[in-house]
Design an enzyme around this catalytic site. Structure first.
Site, PDB file in Angstrom:
ATOM      1  N   SER A 469     155.245  34.831  70.759  1.00  0.00           N
ATOM      2  CA  SER A 469     154.512  33.617  71.033  1.00  0.00           C
ATOM      3  C   SER A 469     155.155  32.757  72.119  1.00  0.00           C
ATOM      4  CB  SER A 469     154.345  32.845  69.731  1.00  0.00           C
ATOM      5  OG  SER A 469     153.213  32.028  69.776  1.00  0.00           O
ATOM      6  N   ASP A 480     156.552  36.609  85.817  1.00  0.00           N
ATOM      7  CA  ASP A 480     155.466  36.490  86.789  1.00  0.00           C
ATOM      8  C   ASP A 480     155.901  35.737  88.043  1.00  0.00           C
ATOM      9  OD1 ASP A 480     153.826  37.873  85.103  1.00  0.00           O
ATOM     10  OD2 ASP A 480     152.753  36.120  84.342  1.00  0.00           O
ATOM     11  N   LYS A 494     152.094  38.546  70.332  1.00  0.00           N
ATOM     12  CA  LYS A 494     151.248  37.484  69.771  1.00  0.00           C
ATOM     13  C   LYS A 494     150.797  36.560  70.900  1.00  0.00           C
ATOM     14  CE  LYS A 494     151.236  33.572  66.636  1.00  0.00           C
ATOM     15  NZ  LYS A 494     151.026  32.562  67.690  1.00  0.00           N
TER      16      LYS A 494
END
Length: 747
Positions: A469, A480, A494
Site C-alpha cells: 500500500s 517512476d 495492494k
C-alpha cells in the site's frame, strides 16, 4: 485533510493489545446472543457497503452465500472443528443471511458461533483424553499440518483420526526435544486447557466482529468492520501514542505479566515495576475500589490500566523476584501520554569497504506510515508523523556524511496516504506522486507541492512481500521518477485506498456503540499509469523471497480487484537508472555467488518452499529424528558463521555516539564476536523444542528476541553493498552521475 489508509495488514501494537470487548464471565455452557445495538449496526453497515464502497455490491442471495462460506472459514480456517454435517445443518440459511441482516435478526450467525464453541470444547476434551493413552511412533503415517484448502471432515471417525494425528504430532515434538512422558502429558494437558480458557473468554462483540468481517471481506479483501475497541486500537496504531503507564503486557497462566517497560514512561520512572511482575488487581484513582483481574483477557486488563492523562491508576502486583509465595504490593502511577517509539522511524549507519575506500550508507527503517491525525487537525506543531521523523533522520545522516541512503520498508503494511505523498516529497523537488480513481471513475492526482529536497543524493528502497500500500506508493514513485533503486522482492500488490466510516453517525449518544467500517473508496495508480494492484512493485534488483505467493499477497485473494491501467500523469523524471542497474546487478550476482551466508539463506528458502509444497510431516519417530538431526546440523553451521569474525567485506555497523553499548562493541572486535555468539546461543538459532511461546520462560523469550535482532541480516547487508557499489560507480563516471543524480549536478 483526508483521513485515508492504504493498509495491507495494520497490526495493533502490544501496548494497545488485541481488539475485543469488555470482560465477560462465561461458563463452559454459556450461549452468546447479540447485544441490542448489533443488529442495528449490521443494518447500517450494509447500507454503507452497498452504496458507498468502491466496489458497491448489493446485499442479496449471492452475497449471502459468500458471507456464509467466509464466516465458517473465519471461525475454523484449518477445518479442525466443524464437520461437513455441521455445515449442512445450516444449509437453509446459506442464501438468507442477507434477509437476516436487513430484518435485524442475527440469530443464525450467533447459533453458528455457539455450535463452533460446542465443537471446540468437544475436540479439546477428546485431545485431553488421548493424552491418557500411548502412541505408536513406529508406524508409517503422516500429518497434514496446513488444512486451509482441505475438505471439511465428513464423519466423526475421520475427525477423531485427524485429532489423534494432531495430538500425536504435538507429543512427538516434545519427545524429540527430550521431554519424558509425565512432562509431555502435563505440558499438553495444560496447553489444551489453555485453548479452552481463551476460547471461553470470547464474547458477543468478538462474534459480531467476526461475522461482520465475513460480510465486509466478501466484497473486497481490505474492507473491515471494527468494533468500538478495535477502532480505538486502530487509532492508537496510526498516531503511535496513547495515554497510560508505559508497560507492555501479556497473559501467562491466567496472570497478566509485564513483558516490557517503556523507557521514560510512568512505569519506568517509578522504579517500582519490573519485567516479569504479575498484575493481579487494578484500582482507579487514589482510593477507588480494586478489581481482581486474574484470568481476564489482556485487552480488558489494558482497558482498565489506560485512562485519561494525569489520572491515577493503582496496580496490585506480585513481584517477579519475591519467591514462591509472594504478597502483592500496591503501586500507584499517574498516567501520561506514551509514545510508541518502537514503531517509529530509526536510523543506522553501515560502512562498506570498496577497495581502499570506505562507503558510508545510511539506513532508515520505517515500520509503518504513521500520522497523528487528531493532533495535526488541531494545529499541534509537534504532531507525530513518519515524514517529519524521516526528515529529521536525513538531516542527521547528512551531518554524518553518508554517501547513500537506504529506506527499509520490509514488512511495512502501509498507513497514511498523506505520509506516502509527503515522504516521497523529501526525495523529489515537486510533482505528482500517485493517482486515485474513485467509484465514479474520476481521477485525482496527489502531488508533492513543497519545493526542495531533504536528500538529493542517491537513494534505495528495500521491499519484500510484506511491503504494501503506502510502501508501494513510495517505492513506485521513486522508481517512476528514476530517483531511487528498488531492491528486494515483489511487493504485496495492494492498490486500494481505504477510508474510515463511523457508524455512530446513525445513532444517538456520545459513547461509541456501533464501531466503524474501513471501506475501500478508491484505487491508486502509479504516475506512469500502471497500478501495483495484484502485481506489486517489481524491484530493479531482486533478492531471494521466503514468501508463499499463493497464500500471501493480493494475488492470494479470490476477490481482489483486477489489474488495470489508466492515463499517465504529467511528470518529469528526476533521473535515469536504466543504465546503472545492469552494472549493479552484475556486481551483486558475483558477490553473492561467494557469500556463504547468502547461499545458506537460499538453501533454507528452498527447503521451506519444499516443505510447504509437500504439506506433510512424518509421525514416525525414526524419520523425525533424522529430520531433526539434519536441522541441528544446519543450525550449527549457521551458528559457526554467525559467531565467526566478520570478513573484511561485511558491512560494519557504525555506532551511534549516544549508544554506549554499540560504541563499545564497535571499538573492540572481540565485543562484536561476543554479541554474535550471544545471538546464536540465546535463540537466534533455535531448533524445535515443541513448546509454544507462552510455555517458555519470559526471560528465554526476551533473550531470543534480542538475539534475533542481533543476528546478521543477510538481505539488508546485500542491499547496503548494492548502494555502496552505486556510490563507487557514480564517483568514477561523471557522465553516469549526471544522469542518475540531476539534482546534484544542476547545482
Amino acid at each position: 485533510m483526508k483521513k485515508q489508509m492504504l493498509l495491507a495488514t495494520m497490526a495493533l501494537a502490544v501496548l494497545s493489545a488485541h481488539a475485543g470487548a469488555a470482560q465477560t464471565d462465561k461458563t463452559p455452557d454459556a450461549v452468546l446472543k447479540p447485544a441490542p445495538q448489533q443488529p442495528q449496526a449490521a443494518l447500517w453497515a450494509s447500507r454503507v457497503l452497498s452504496r458507498i464502497h468502491y466496489k458497491a455490491t448489493p446485499l442479496d442471495d449471492a452475497m449471502s452465500e459468500k458471507i456464509f462460506d467466509r464466516y465458517f472459514k473465519s471461525l475454523d480456517g484449518e477445518k479442525l472443528f466443524f464437520s461437513q454435517a455441521d455445515i449442512d445443518q445450516f444449509a437453509n440459511a446459506k442464501s438468507r443471511l442477507d434477509d437476516a441482516i436487513i430484518s435485524e435478526n442475527l440469530t443464525v450467525p450467533f447459533a453458528i458461533y455457539n455450535l463452533y464453541q460446542q465443537r471446540f470444547s468437544e475436540r479439546m476434551g477428546y485431545a485431553r483424553e488421548l493424552l491418557k493413552g500411548k502412541f505408536d511412533f513406529t508406524s508409517e503415517e503422516s500429518y497434514q499440518y496446513d488444512r486451509e484448502k482441505a475438505d471439511w471432515v465428513r464423519t466423526e471417525a475421520e475427525m477423531k483420526d485427524l485429532w489423534r494425528k494432531r495430538v500425536k504430532n504435538d507429543w512427538l515434538r516434545l519427545k524429540l526435544a527430550g521431554k519424558d512422558e509425565k512432562a509431555i502429558r502435563e505440558t499438553l494437558d495444560k496447553r489444551y486447557e489453555g485453548y479452552l480458557s481463551r476460547s471461553r473468554k470470547l464474547n458477543n462483540e468478538d462474534v459480531f466482529q467476526i461475522f461482520m468481517n465475513a460480510y465486509a471481506m466478501s466484497i473486497e479483501p481490505h474492507t473491515n468492520y471494527l468494533g468500538p475497541r478495535a477502532s480505538e486500537n486502530f487509532d492508537i496504531q496510526m498516531r503511535l501514542s496513547l495515554e497510560g503507564i508505559g508497560a507492555v503486557l501479556q497473559t501467562r497462566d491466567e496472570y497478566t505479566v509485564i513483558r516490557e517497560i517503556v523507557v521514560g514512561s510512568p512505569a519506568g520512572l517509578s522504579g517500582k515495576l519490573k519485567v516479569g511482575d504479575r498484575i493481579v488487581a487494578v484500582g482507579q484513582g487514589e482510593s477507588g475500589p480494586v478489581t481482581d483481574i486474574l484470568g481476564w483477557r489482556i485487552d480488558d486488563v489494558v482497558a482498565q490500566i489506560r485512562g485519561t492523562k494525569d489520572s491515577t491508576v493503582r496496580l496490585q502486583v506480585l513481584p517477579a523476584d519475591a519467591g514462591t509465595d509472594p504478597k502483592p504490593v500496591t503501586v500507584a502511577l499517574v498516567r501520561k501520554k506514551i509514545s510508541m517509539e518502537e514503531q517509529s522511524a530509526k536510523k543506522t549507519i553501515m560502512e562498506v569497504r570498496d577497495g581502499t575506500a570506505k562507503r558510508r550508507i545510511g539506513v532508515i527503517s520505517l515500520p509503518t506510515f504513521y500520522q497523528d491525525y487528531e493532533a495535526r487537525s488541531k494545529g499541534d506543531r509537534d504532531f507525530k508523523s513518519a515524514t517529519r521523523d524521516v526528515a529529521r533522520l536525513l538531516a542527521e545522516l547528512k551531518k554524518d556524511k553518508v554517501e547513500n541512503v537506504l529506506i527499509d520498508l520490509r514488512n511495512n503494511g502501509g498507513g497514511s496516504l498523506n505520509e506516502a505523498v509527503e515522504l516521497t516529497g523529501l526525495f523529489i523537488d515537486k510533482g505528482p506522486v500517485v493517482q486515485q480513481r474513485n467509484a465514479e471513475g474520476r481521477v485525482e492526482v496527489e502531488s508533492d507541492t513543497n519545493p526542495g529536497l531533504a536528500w538529493d543524493g542517491p537513494v534505495g528502497v528495500l521491499i519484500n512481500r510484506g511491503s504494501a500500500s503506502a510502501s508501494e506508493i513510495f517505492a513506485a514513485a521513486l522508481q517512476d521518477y528514476g530517483r531511487g533503486l528498488v531492491i528486494g522482492e515483489a511487493s504485496f500488490g495492494k492498490g486500494t485506498v481505504q477510508s474510515l466510516y463511523k457508524l455512530d453517525r446513525f445513532g444517538q449518544g456520545e459513547k461509541p456503540r456501533y464501531g466503524e467500517l474501513k471501506i475501500t473508496v478508491a484505487q491508486f495508480f502509479r504516475i506512469n499509469g500502471g497500478t501495483t494492484q495484484l502485481r506489486g512493485v517489481t524491484p530493479d534488483i531482486k533478492l531471494p523471497s521466503m514468501a508463499d505467493a499463493e497464500n500471501f499477497g493480493e494475488s492470494s485473494y479470490d476477490n481482489a480487484l483486477p489489474y488495470t491501467v489508466i492515463k499517465p500523469a504529467v511528470y518529469i523524471p528526476a533521473g535515469e537508472l536504466k543504465e546503472i542497474v545492469p552494472m549493479l546487478d552484475k556486481k551483486h550476482e558475483a558477490r553473492v555467488a561467494k557469500d556463504k551466508d547468502f547461499q545458506y539463506l537460499q538453501e533454507e528458502i528452498a527447503l521451506v518452499k519444499k516443505q510447504r509444497k509437500e504439506n506433510l510431516i512424518s509421525l514416525n519417530e525414526a524419520a523425525r529424528r533424522k529430520e531433526r538431526d539434519q536441522q541441528e546440523s544446519r543450525a550449527k553451521l549457521r551458528e559457526a558463521r554467525l559467531t565467526a569474525a566478520p570478513s573484511p567485506d561485511d558491512p560494519i555497523l557504525v555506532p551511534d555516539p549516544k549508544d554506549a553499548l554499540n560504541k563499545a562493541i564497535a571499538a573492540k572486535p572481540a565485543g562484536a564476536k561476543a554479541a554474535r555468539q550471544a545471538a546464536a546461543m540465546k535463540g537466534a538459532i533455535r531448533t524445535d523444542d515443541g513448546l509454544q511461546a507462552d510455555e517458555r520462560s519470559l526471560a528465554a523469550e526476551l533473550d531470543a528476541e534480542k538475539a534475533a535482532k542481533a543476528a546478521k541480516d543477510v538481505l539488508l547487508n546485500e542491499a547496503v553493498h548494492i548502494l555502496a557499489d552505486e556510490v563507487g560507480l557514480l564517483k568514477t563516471d561523471t557522465r553516469l552521475a549526471s544522469r542518475v543524480l540531476p539534482y546534484v549536478n544542476d547545482k
